[in-house]
Write a protein that holds these residues in place. Sequence first.
Motif, short mmCIF file in Angstrom:
data_model
loop_
_atom_site.label_atom_id
_atom_site.label_comp_id
_atom_site.label_asym_id
_atom_site.label_seq_id
_atom_site.Cartn_x
_atom_site.Cartn_y
_atom_site.Cartn_z
N THR A 32 0.88 -1.37 0.16
CA THR A 32 -0.11 0.06 0.12
C THR A 32 0.84 1.25 0.08
OG1 THR A 32 -0.03 -0.03 2.39
CG2 THR A 32 -1.93 -1.20 1.22
N CYS A 33 0.37 2.25 -0.53
CA CYS A 33 1.23 3.57 -0.76
C CYS A 33 1.57 4.10 0.56
CB CYS A 33 0.42 4.53 -1.29
SG CYS A 33 0.86 6.09 -1.68
N ASP A 34 0.51 4.14 1.62
CA ASP A 34 0.82 4.75 2.91
C ASP A 34 1.21 3.68 3.92
OD1 ASP A 34 -1.54 3.32 3.18
OD2 ASP A 34 -2.65 5.10 4.14
N GLY A 35 1.43 2.46 3.61
CA GLY A 35 1.66 1.31 4.50
C GLY A 35 0.54 1.11 5.64
N GLY A 36 -0.51 1.46 5.14
CA GLY A 36 -1.75 1.36 5.91
C GLY A 36 -2.51 -0.01 5.49
N TRP A 37 -3.78 -0.03 6.19
CA TRP A 37 -4.55 -1.28 5.69
C TRP A 37 -5.21 -0.89 4.68
CZ3 TRP A 37 -3.94 -5.57 8.56
CH2 TRP A 37 -3.31 -5.57 9.56
N PRO A 38 -5.65 -2.05 3.87
CA PRO A 38 -6.53 -1.79 2.58
C PRO A 38 -7.86 -1.53 3.12
CG PRO A 38 -5.97 -4.01 3.03
CD PRO A 38 -5.44 -3.30 4.05
N VAL A 39 -8.77 -0.75 2.20
CA VAL A 39 -10.03 -0.56 2.38
C VAL A 39 -10.91 -1.61 2.39
CG1 VAL A 39 -9.75 2.03 1.98
CG2 VAL A 39 -10.55 0.57 0.16
N SER A 40 -12.22 -1.43 2.85
CA SER A 40 -13.24 -2.75 2.97
C SER A 40 -13.68 -3.08 1.64
CB SER A 40 -14.05 -2.15 4.03
OG SER A 40 -14.87 -1.24 3.54
N ASP A 41 -13.83 -2.16 0.40
CA ASP A 41 -14.55 -2.84 -0.59
C ASP A 41 -14.35 -1.76 -1.75
OD1 ASP A 41 -16.68 -0.35 -0.81
OD2 ASP A 41 -16.87 -0.96 1.39
N PRO A 42 -14.30 -2.27 -2.80
CA PRO A 42 -13.93 -1.35 -4.12
C PRO A 42 -14.50 -0.13 -4.08
CG PRO A 42 -14.25 -3.75 -4.72
CD PRO A 42 -14.92 -3.68 -3.31
N GLN A 43 -15.78 0.01 -4.07
CA GLN A 43 -16.51 1.30 -3.89
C GLN A 43 -16.00 2.41 -3.16
OE1 GLN A 43 -19.97 1.42 -5.38
NE2 GLN A 43 -20.27 3.59 -4.98
N THR A 44 -15.32 1.99 -1.80
CA THR A 44 -14.70 3.08 -0.87
C THR A 44 -13.40 3.30 -1.59
OG1 THR A 44 -16.00 1.94 1.07
CG2 THR A 44 -13.93 3.27 1.38
N ALA A 45 -12.83 2.58 -2.27
CA ALA A 45 -11.41 2.73 -2.79
C ALA A 45 -11.61 3.64 -4.01
CB ALA A 45 -10.90 1.27 -2.89
N SER A 63 -3.90 6.92 0.68
CA SER A 63 -4.61 6.04 1.58
C SER A 63 -5.62 5.05 1.12
CB SER A 63 -5.66 6.99 2.50
OG SER A 63 -6.82 7.48 1.55
N VAL A 64 -5.66 5.13 -0.41
CA VAL A 64 -6.49 4.31 -1.35
C VAL A 64 -5.72 3.54 -2.42
CG1 VAL A 64 -8.74 5.10 -0.37
CG2 VAL A 64 -7.40 6.11 -2.67
N ILE A 65 -4.78 3.82 -2.65
CA ILE A 65 -3.78 3.36 -3.83
C ILE A 65 -2.89 2.37 -3.12
CG2 ILE A 65 -4.19 5.33 -5.22
CD1 ILE A 65 -0.97 6.20 -5.03
N SER A 66 -2.42 1.40 -4.34
CA SER A 66 -1.50 0.31 -4.03
C SER A 66 -0.09 0.63 -4.00
CB SER A 66 -1.93 -0.94 -4.78
OG SER A 66 -1.62 -0.56 -6.30
N LEU A 67 0.45 1.40 -5.01
CA LEU A 67 1.91 1.64 -5.18
C LEU A 67 2.44 2.74 -4.18
CD1 LEU A 67 2.23 2.00 -8.93
CD2 LEU A 67 3.25 0.32 -7.46
#
Length: 138
Positions: A32-45, A63-67
């Motif tokens: 994850t970009c920020d080193g945080g947890w992934p978000v719960s669903d695609p809509q939120t991302a 906070s919502v991207i992978s790279l």
Amino acid sequence: MNLRRTCRIAAVSLVLPLALAAVGCSAVHEETCDGGWPVSDPQTAVQGLLEAAESSDYEKACSVISLKLDDEAIEEHLTPLKSEMDSKQVSSSNFKMHKYERGGSAHFYNVYAEQPEMAIDIVVVNVGKGYRVAFGEE
């Protein structure tokens, strides 16, 4: 002696799963970009990415991207996304999503306001037990 050995085996059998779980968690954080947890669903991302583009909020995007991208690289990709959103009248409050394909951990979406033929293509990937947007990838 047997009691001592039994206690050691019990301690190792309790600690080992926790250690392995911690390693698994850090692997998710590395994706994850920020080193945080992934978000719960695609809509939120997707909503988080659209909100970030509307406000040029690099932290929100991260906070919502992978790279792992720096602010400059995020800006380089948010600016054209915002322009595309404006031209297709898509906003973080009016968007709809249609999944049109899936390949492995990648989910391919058309994101649009009212006209599906005027969609923005966004890829959402599974990261651990959640989701992040594949953003900034060519």
